[in-house]
Design an enzyme around this catalytic site. Structure first.
Site, short mmCIF file in Angstrom:
data_model
loop_
_atom_site.label_atom_id
_atom_site.label_comp_id
_atom_site.label_asym_id
_atom_site.label_seq_id
_atom_site.Cartn_x
_atom_site.Cartn_y
_atom_site.Cartn_z
N LYS A 1 0.83 -1.21 0.00
CA LYS A 1 0.00 0.00 0.00
C LYS A 1 0.87 1.26 0.00
O LYS A 1 0.63 2.20 -0.77
CB LYS A 1 -0.91 0.00 1.23
N CYS B 1 -3.85 9.91 1.18
CA CYS B 1 -3.03 8.77 0.76
C CYS B 1 -1.68 9.23 0.23
O CYS B 1 -0.66 9.07 0.89
CB CYS B 1 -3.77 7.95 -0.30
#
Length: 401
Positions: A201, A255
Protein backbone atom coordinates in the site's frame (compact mmCIF):
# COMPACT_ATOMS: atom_id res chain seq x y z
CA UNK A 1 -22.25 -13.42 8.84
CA UNK A 2 -22.18 -10.17 10.78
CA UNK A 3 -19.40 -7.67 10.09
CA UNK A 4 -18.46 -4.61 12.12
CA UNK A 5 -16.75 -1.71 10.32
CA UNK A 6 -14.91 0.66 12.65
CA UNK A 7 -15.03 3.98 10.82
CA UNK A 8 -17.60 5.34 8.36
CA UNK A 9 -15.43 7.71 6.37
CA UNK A 10 -14.50 7.88 2.70
CA UNK A 11 -13.56 4.17 2.66
CA UNK A 12 -15.34 2.63 5.63
CA UNK A 13 -18.86 3.71 4.64
CA UNK A 14 -18.66 2.64 0.96
CA UNK A 15 -17.12 -0.71 1.94
CA UNK A 16 -19.81 -1.27 4.56
CA UNK A 17 -22.51 -0.49 1.99
CA UNK A 18 -21.02 -2.83 -0.62
CA UNK A 19 -20.70 -5.64 1.95
CA UNK A 20 -24.32 -5.11 3.03
CA UNK A 21 -25.41 -5.32 -0.60
CA UNK A 22 -23.88 -8.81 -0.79
CA UNK A 23 -25.75 -10.55 1.98
CA UNK A 24 -23.62 -9.56 4.97
CA UNK A 25 -25.25 -8.09 8.07
CA UNK A 26 -23.23 -4.93 8.69
CA UNK A 27 -22.82 -2.64 11.68
CA UNK A 28 -21.00 0.60 10.89
CA UNK A 29 -19.37 2.33 13.85
CA UNK A 30 -18.26 5.96 13.99
CA UNK A 31 -17.38 8.26 16.89
CA UNK A 32 -19.14 11.18 15.18
CA UNK A 33 -22.82 11.16 16.22
CA UNK A 34 -23.78 13.23 13.18
CA UNK A 35 -22.31 10.59 10.84
CA UNK A 36 -24.21 7.84 12.68
CA UNK A 37 -27.46 9.81 12.58
CA UNK A 38 -27.17 10.63 8.88
CA UNK A 39 -26.22 7.08 7.96
CA UNK A 40 -29.19 5.60 9.81
CA UNK A 41 -31.41 8.14 8.04
CA UNK A 42 -30.07 6.95 4.68
CA UNK A 43 -28.24 10.23 4.07
CA UNK A 44 -24.73 10.13 2.60
CA UNK A 45 -22.31 12.42 4.47
CA UNK A 46 -19.67 12.27 1.71
CA UNK A 47 -19.82 12.95 -2.04
CA UNK A 48 -19.61 9.72 -4.02
CA UNK A 49 -21.63 9.29 -7.23
CA UNK A 50 -24.30 6.58 -7.01
CA UNK A 51 -23.52 5.68 -3.40
CA UNK A 52 -26.51 7.54 -1.96
CA UNK A 53 -29.09 5.23 -3.54
CA UNK A 54 -27.20 2.14 -2.39
CA UNK A 55 -27.12 3.50 1.16
CA UNK A 56 -30.88 4.06 1.18
CA UNK A 57 -31.45 0.50 -0.05
CA UNK A 58 -29.31 -1.24 2.58
CA UNK A 59 -30.67 0.94 5.39
CA UNK A 60 -34.26 0.25 4.30
CA UNK A 61 -33.61 -3.50 4.10
CA UNK A 62 -31.92 -3.57 7.50
CA UNK A 63 -28.69 -4.95 6.04
CA UNK A 64 -26.77 -1.93 7.39
CA UNK A 65 -27.15 0.17 10.49
CA UNK A 66 -24.83 2.59 12.24
CA UNK A 67 -23.85 3.02 15.89
CA UNK A 68 -21.28 4.80 18.02
CA UNK A 69 -20.31 1.54 19.74
CA UNK A 70 -19.32 -1.86 18.29
CA UNK A 71 -21.25 -5.06 18.90
CA UNK A 72 -20.38 -8.75 18.89
CA UNK A 73 -19.76 -9.76 15.28
CA UNK A 74 -18.00 -12.41 13.23
CA UNK A 75 -15.60 -10.06 11.48
CA UNK A 76 -14.15 -6.68 12.47
CA UNK A 77 -12.60 -4.14 10.10
CA UNK A 78 -10.45 -1.18 11.16
CA UNK A 79 -11.13 1.60 8.64
CA UNK A 80 -10.05 4.66 10.59
CA UNK A 81 -7.61 7.47 9.72
CA UNK A 82 -3.86 7.09 10.14
CA UNK A 83 -2.53 10.66 10.00
CA UNK A 84 0.99 11.75 10.85
CA UNK A 85 2.01 13.77 13.87
CA UNK A 86 4.98 16.06 14.48
CA UNK A 87 8.02 15.59 12.23
CA UNK A 88 5.93 13.44 9.88
CA UNK A 89 5.81 10.47 12.22
CA UNK A 90 2.86 8.11 11.55
CA UNK A 91 0.08 8.14 14.14
CA UNK A 92 -1.58 4.74 14.65
CA UNK A 93 -3.53 5.83 17.73
CA UNK A 94 -6.85 5.67 15.87
CA UNK A 95 -6.19 2.09 14.77
CA UNK A 96 -5.21 1.18 18.32
CA UNK A 97 -8.31 2.86 19.81
CA UNK A 98 -10.60 1.05 17.36
CA UNK A 99 -8.83 -2.23 18.14
CA UNK A 100 -9.16 -1.76 21.89
CA UNK A 101 -12.88 -1.10 21.42
CA UNK A 102 -13.45 -4.52 19.85
CA UNK A 103 -11.04 -6.61 21.96
CA UNK A 104 -13.69 -7.41 24.62
CA UNK A 105 -16.05 -8.63 21.88
CA UNK A 106 -13.68 -11.04 20.12
CA UNK A 107 -14.40 -14.77 20.23
CA UNK A 108 -12.89 -17.91 18.78
CA UNK A 109 -13.05 -18.06 14.98
CA UNK A 110 -13.45 -14.28 14.46
CA UNK A 111 -11.74 -12.34 11.70
CA UNK A 112 -9.95 -9.05 12.44
CA UNK A 113 -8.72 -6.97 9.48
CA UNK A 114 -6.94 -3.63 9.26
CA UNK A 115 -7.78 -1.67 6.10
CA UNK A 116 -6.32 1.63 7.31
CA UNK A 117 -3.05 2.60 5.66
CA UNK A 118 -0.46 1.67 8.27
CA UNK A 119 3.30 1.63 8.90
CA UNK A 120 5.04 -1.69 8.36
CA UNK A 121 4.51 -3.94 11.37
CA UNK A 122 1.21 -2.39 12.54
CA UNK A 123 -0.80 -5.58 12.02
CA UNK A 124 1.68 -7.55 14.09
CA UNK A 125 1.60 -4.86 16.80
CA UNK A 126 -2.20 -4.98 16.96
CA UNK A 127 -2.06 -8.78 17.12
CA UNK A 128 0.30 -8.52 20.09
CA UNK A 129 -2.08 -6.04 21.74
CA UNK A 130 -5.05 -8.36 21.22
CA UNK A 131 -3.26 -11.41 22.57
CA UNK A 132 -1.84 -9.46 25.50
CA UNK A 133 -5.36 -8.47 26.52
CA UNK A 134 -6.97 -11.78 25.49
CA UNK A 135 -4.25 -14.47 25.65
CA UNK A 136 -6.84 -17.24 25.40
CA UNK A 137 -7.52 -16.19 21.79
CA UNK A 138 -3.97 -16.79 20.54
CA UNK A 139 -4.12 -19.17 17.60
CA UNK A 140 -7.93 -19.11 17.67
CA UNK A 141 -8.75 -15.91 15.74
CA UNK A 142 -7.66 -14.69 12.31
CA UNK A 143 -5.78 -11.41 11.81
CA UNK A 144 -4.95 -9.82 8.44
CA UNK A 145 -4.19 -6.62 6.58
CA UNK A 146 -6.05 -5.64 3.40
CA UNK A 147 -5.56 -2.08 2.13
CA UNK A 148 -8.06 -0.35 -0.14
CA UNK A 149 -6.98 1.00 -3.51
CA UNK A 150 -9.94 2.96 -4.84
CA UNK A 151 -10.31 6.25 -6.68
CA UNK A 152 -12.69 8.79 -5.12
CA UNK A 153 -15.54 9.36 -7.57
CA UNK A 154 -15.40 5.76 -8.80
CA UNK A 155 -15.50 3.89 -5.48
CA UNK A 156 -18.56 1.74 -6.20
CA UNK A 157 -16.99 0.12 -9.23
CA UNK A 158 -13.45 -0.13 -7.88
CA UNK A 159 -14.37 -1.69 -4.52
CA UNK A 160 -15.86 -4.59 -6.44
CA UNK A 161 -13.62 -4.87 -9.51
CA UNK A 162 -10.14 -3.89 -8.32
CA UNK A 163 -7.65 -6.56 -7.30
CA UNK A 164 -6.89 -6.69 -3.57
CA UNK A 165 -3.71 -7.61 -1.71
CA UNK A 166 -4.43 -9.59 1.46
CA UNK A 167 -1.78 -10.48 4.03
CA UNK A 168 -2.40 -12.39 7.22
CA UNK A 169 -0.17 -12.96 10.24
CA UNK A 170 -0.30 -16.62 9.19
CA UNK A 171 -1.63 -18.62 6.25
CA UNK A 172 -4.90 -19.42 7.99
CA UNK A 173 -5.59 -15.72 8.55
CA UNK A 174 -4.86 -14.94 4.91
CA UNK A 175 -7.28 -17.64 3.74
CA UNK A 176 -9.98 -16.50 6.16
CA UNK A 177 -9.73 -12.89 4.94
CA UNK A 178 -9.76 -13.99 1.30
CA UNK A 179 -12.94 -15.98 1.99
CA UNK A 180 -14.61 -12.83 3.30
CA UNK A 181 -13.58 -10.48 0.50
CA UNK A 182 -14.46 -13.04 -2.15
CA UNK A 183 -18.11 -12.47 -1.20
CA UNK A 184 -18.14 -9.13 -3.02
CA UNK A 185 -14.78 -8.55 -4.76
CA UNK A 186 -14.67 -9.65 -8.39
CA UNK A 187 -11.04 -8.64 -8.85
CA UNK A 188 -8.25 -11.08 -8.07
CA UNK A 189 -7.34 -11.54 -4.41
CA UNK A 190 -3.56 -11.78 -4.02
CA UNK A 191 -2.32 -13.64 -0.96
CA UNK A 192 0.81 -12.53 0.89
CA UNK A 193 1.92 -11.81 4.46
CA UNK A 194 0.87 -8.81 6.56
CA UNK A 195 4.17 -6.89 6.31
CA UNK A 196 4.29 -7.20 2.52
CA UNK A 197 0.66 -6.10 2.23
CA UNK A 198 1.38 -3.05 4.41
CA UNK A 199 4.43 -2.15 2.34
CA UNK A 200 2.50 -2.71 -0.90
CA UNK A 201 0.00 0.00 0.00
CA UNK A 202 2.77 2.45 0.91
CA UNK A 203 4.68 1.56 -2.25
CA UNK A 204 1.71 2.19 -4.53
CA UNK A 205 1.12 5.70 -3.20
CA UNK A 206 4.82 6.54 -2.98
CA UNK A 207 5.21 5.55 -6.62
CA UNK A 208 2.42 7.93 -7.57
CA UNK A 209 4.01 10.68 -5.49
CA UNK A 210 7.34 10.25 -7.30
CA UNK A 211 5.65 10.34 -10.71
CA UNK A 212 3.70 13.49 -9.81
CA UNK A 213 6.89 15.08 -8.47
CA UNK A 214 8.53 14.58 -11.87
CA UNK A 215 5.63 16.39 -13.57
CA UNK A 216 5.67 19.17 -10.98
CA UNK A 217 9.43 19.60 -11.30
CA UNK A 218 9.02 19.85 -15.07
CA UNK A 219 6.45 22.62 -14.56
CA UNK A 220 8.97 24.60 -12.49
CA UNK A 221 11.66 24.18 -15.15
CA UNK A 222 9.28 25.09 -17.97
CA UNK A 223 8.12 28.22 -16.17
CA UNK A 224 11.73 29.39 -15.93
CA UNK A 225 12.46 28.40 -19.55
CA UNK A 226 9.32 29.97 -21.03
CA UNK A 227 7.91 26.65 -22.24
CA UNK A 228 4.26 25.51 -22.12
CA UNK A 229 4.52 22.48 -19.84
CA UNK A 230 1.16 21.09 -20.97
CA UNK A 231 2.27 21.05 -24.59
CA UNK A 232 5.65 19.62 -23.63
CA UNK A 233 4.13 16.70 -21.72
CA UNK A 234 1.62 16.02 -24.50
CA UNK A 235 4.44 15.77 -27.02
CA UNK A 236 6.75 13.74 -24.77
CA UNK A 237 3.93 11.26 -24.16
CA UNK A 238 3.85 10.51 -27.89
CA UNK A 239 6.87 8.32 -27.16
CA UNK A 240 5.60 4.73 -26.87
CA UNK A 241 7.28 4.15 -23.51
CA UNK A 242 6.74 7.54 -21.85
CA UNK A 243 3.69 8.41 -19.75
CA UNK A 244 4.29 11.62 -17.80
CA UNK A 245 1.47 12.70 -15.49
CA UNK A 246 -0.05 16.19 -15.39
CA UNK A 247 1.39 18.77 -12.97
CA UNK A 248 -0.70 20.52 -10.36
CA UNK A 249 -0.37 22.83 -7.39
CA UNK A 250 0.99 20.07 -5.16
CA UNK A 251 -0.30 16.75 -3.87
CA UNK A 252 -3.15 16.26 -1.41
CA UNK A 253 -5.48 13.68 0.02
CA UNK A 254 -5.05 11.25 2.84
CA UNK A 255 -3.03 8.77 0.76
CA UNK A 256 -0.40 10.13 -1.63
CA UNK A 257 0.41 13.17 0.50
CA UNK A 258 0.76 11.09 3.68
CA UNK A 259 1.77 7.49 2.98
CA UNK A 260 5.33 8.16 1.73
CA UNK A 261 6.16 9.60 5.16
CA UNK A 262 5.40 6.17 6.67
CA UNK A 263 8.38 4.86 4.70
CA UNK A 264 10.73 7.84 5.11
CA UNK A 265 10.10 7.96 8.88
CA UNK A 266 11.04 4.29 9.30
CA UNK A 267 13.85 4.13 6.73
CA UNK A 268 15.38 7.63 6.45
CA UNK A 269 18.75 6.43 5.18
CA UNK A 270 17.31 4.33 2.36
CA UNK A 271 14.23 6.30 1.19
CA UNK A 272 16.09 9.14 -0.58
CA UNK A 273 14.06 9.38 -3.79
CA UNK A 274 10.75 9.06 -1.92
CA UNK A 275 11.78 11.87 0.46
CA UNK A 276 12.90 14.10 -2.42
CA UNK A 277 9.57 13.60 -4.19
CA UNK A 278 7.71 14.67 -1.07
CA UNK A 279 9.88 17.80 -0.85
CA UNK A 280 9.26 18.69 -4.51
CA UNK A 281 5.50 18.31 -4.21
CA UNK A 282 5.40 20.34 -1.00
CA UNK A 283 7.58 23.02 -2.60
CA UNK A 284 5.22 23.25 -5.59
CA UNK A 285 2.45 24.49 -3.29
CA UNK A 286 4.73 27.14 -1.78
CA UNK A 287 5.85 28.16 -5.30
CA UNK A 288 2.23 28.56 -6.41
CA UNK A 289 1.42 30.72 -3.39
CA UNK A 290 4.39 32.98 -4.13
CA UNK A 291 3.28 33.26 -7.78
CA UNK A 292 -0.15 34.45 -6.65
CA UNK A 293 1.24 36.92 -4.11
CA UNK A 294 3.65 38.39 -6.67
CA UNK A 295 0.86 38.71 -9.25
CA UNK A 296 -1.24 40.58 -6.70
CA UNK A 297 1.60 42.97 -5.89
CA UNK A 298 2.26 43.68 -9.60
CA UNK A 299 -1.45 44.33 -10.19
CA UNK A 300 -1.59 46.79 -7.29
CA UNK A 301 1.49 48.67 -8.50
CA UNK A 302 0.23 48.86 -12.09
CA UNK A 303 -3.43 49.66 -11.33
CA UNK A 304 -3.12 51.65 -8.10
CA UNK A 305 -5.69 49.42 -6.36
CA UNK A 306 -5.82 46.00 -4.77
CA UNK A 307 -7.03 43.21 -7.04
CA UNK A 308 -10.04 40.95 -6.68
CA UNK A 309 -8.63 37.42 -6.65
CA UNK A 310 -10.64 34.28 -7.36
CA UNK A 311 -9.13 31.13 -5.88
CA UNK A 312 -10.74 28.39 -7.96
CA UNK A 313 -10.95 25.08 -6.13
CA UNK A 314 -10.20 23.90 -2.60
CA UNK A 315 -10.56 20.10 -2.86
CA UNK A 316 -7.35 18.12 -3.34
CA UNK A 317 -8.48 16.67 -6.70
CA UNK A 318 -11.21 17.32 -9.29
CA UNK A 319 -14.92 16.78 -8.69
CA UNK A 320 -14.84 15.62 -5.06
CA UNK A 321 -15.52 17.29 -1.71
CA UNK A 322 -12.45 15.93 0.09
CA UNK A 323 -10.22 18.71 1.44
CA UNK A 324 -7.79 16.52 3.42
CA UNK A 325 -4.16 17.63 3.00
CA UNK A 326 -5.33 19.81 0.10
CA UNK A 327 -2.51 21.89 -1.41
CA UNK A 328 -5.15 24.32 -2.72
CA UNK A 329 -6.37 24.96 0.82
CA UNK A 330 -2.79 25.56 1.99
CA UNK A 331 -2.15 27.99 -0.88
CA UNK A 332 -5.33 29.95 -0.20
CA UNK A 333 -4.50 30.20 3.50
CA UNK A 334 -0.97 31.43 2.81
CA UNK A 335 -2.17 34.06 0.33
CA UNK A 336 -4.79 35.30 2.77
CA UNK A 337 -2.22 35.58 5.57
CA UNK A 338 0.25 37.50 3.41
CA UNK A 339 -2.33 39.75 1.69
CA UNK A 340 -4.92 40.23 4.39
CA UNK A 341 -6.37 43.44 2.93
CA UNK A 342 -7.07 42.02 -0.51
CA UNK A 343 -10.50 40.83 -1.63
CA UNK A 344 -10.18 37.09 -2.14
CA UNK A 345 -13.07 35.00 -3.46
CA UNK A 346 -12.82 31.31 -2.59
CA UNK A 347 -14.57 28.82 -4.86
CA UNK A 348 -15.37 25.16 -4.18
CA UNK A 349 -18.44 23.92 -6.10
CA UNK A 350 -18.50 20.54 -4.30
CA UNK A 351 -18.86 21.97 -0.79
CA UNK A 352 -21.95 23.80 0.46
CA UNK A 353 -20.10 25.75 3.14
CA UNK A 354 -16.71 25.92 4.84
CA UNK A 355 -15.93 26.78 8.46
CA UNK A 356 -13.06 29.11 7.49
CA UNK A 357 -13.60 30.28 3.92
CA UNK A 358 -16.68 32.14 2.70
CA UNK A 359 -17.50 30.44 -0.61
CA UNK A 360 -18.50 32.17 -3.84
CA UNK A 361 -20.20 30.59 -6.89
CA UNK A 362 -17.58 29.86 -9.53
CA UNK A 363 -19.13 31.85 -12.39
CA UNK A 364 -19.53 34.99 -10.29
CA UNK A 365 -16.03 34.70 -8.85
CA UNK A 366 -14.47 34.32 -12.30
CA UNK A 367 -16.53 37.20 -13.71
CA UNK A 368 -15.60 39.58 -10.86
CA UNK A 369 -11.93 38.60 -10.59
CA UNK A 370 -8.96 40.62 -11.73
CA UNK A 371 -6.76 37.60 -11.04
CA UNK A 372 -8.14 34.08 -11.47
CA UNK A 373 -6.11 31.30 -9.86
CA UNK A 374 -7.04 27.75 -10.91
CA UNK A 375 -5.99 25.27 -8.24
CA UNK A 376 -8.29 22.28 -8.83
CA UNK A 377 -9.47 21.10 -12.25
CA UNK A 378 -13.16 20.75 -11.41
CA UNK A 379 -15.30 19.94 -14.46
CA UNK A 380 -17.50 23.10 -14.19
CA UNK A 381 -14.38 25.28 -14.50
CA UNK A 382 -13.71 23.87 -17.96
CA UNK A 383 -16.80 25.62 -19.29
CA UNK A 384 -15.22 29.01 -18.57
CA UNK A 385 -13.64 30.96 -21.42
CA UNK A 386 -10.16 32.43 -21.40
CA UNK A 387 -10.34 36.17 -20.69
CA UNK A 388 -7.42 38.33 -21.80
CA UNK A 389 -8.57 41.12 -19.51
CA UNK A 390 -7.69 39.04 -16.46
CA UNK A 391 -4.47 37.74 -15.02
CA UNK A 392 -4.94 33.96 -15.12
CA UNK A 393 -2.71 31.61 -13.18
CA UNK A 394 -3.61 28.11 -14.34
CA UNK A 395 -1.83 25.64 -12.05
CA UNK A 396 -4.05 22.66 -12.89
CA UNK A 397 -4.40 22.78 -16.68
CA UNK A 398 -7.90 24.17 -17.20
CA UNK A 399 -6.78 26.08 -20.30
CA UNK A 400 -3.43 24.29 -20.89
CA UNK A 401 -1.86 27.73 -21.41
Amino acid sequence: MKACFMGLGYIGLPTAIIAAMHGIEVLGVDVNPSVVEKTNAGELHIIEPGMGEHLKQVIASGALRASQTPEVSDAYFMVVPTPFKGNHQPDTSFVEAATRAVIPLLKEGDLYVIESTSPIGTTEQMAELIFRERPELKGKIFIAYCPERVLPGNVIYELVHNDRVIGGIDEGSTRKAIDFYSRFVKGELHATNARTAEMCKLTENSSRDVQIAFANELSLICDRAGINVWELIRLANKHPRVNILQPGCGVGGHCIAVDPYFITAAYPEEAKLIADARSINNFKSEWCAEKVINAMLRFEIENKRKPIVAMMGVAFKPDIDDLRESPAKAIISKVMQRCNNARILVVEPNVAEHHVFKLTPYEKAYKDADIAVFLTAHTPFKSLQWDDSKVILDFCGIFKR
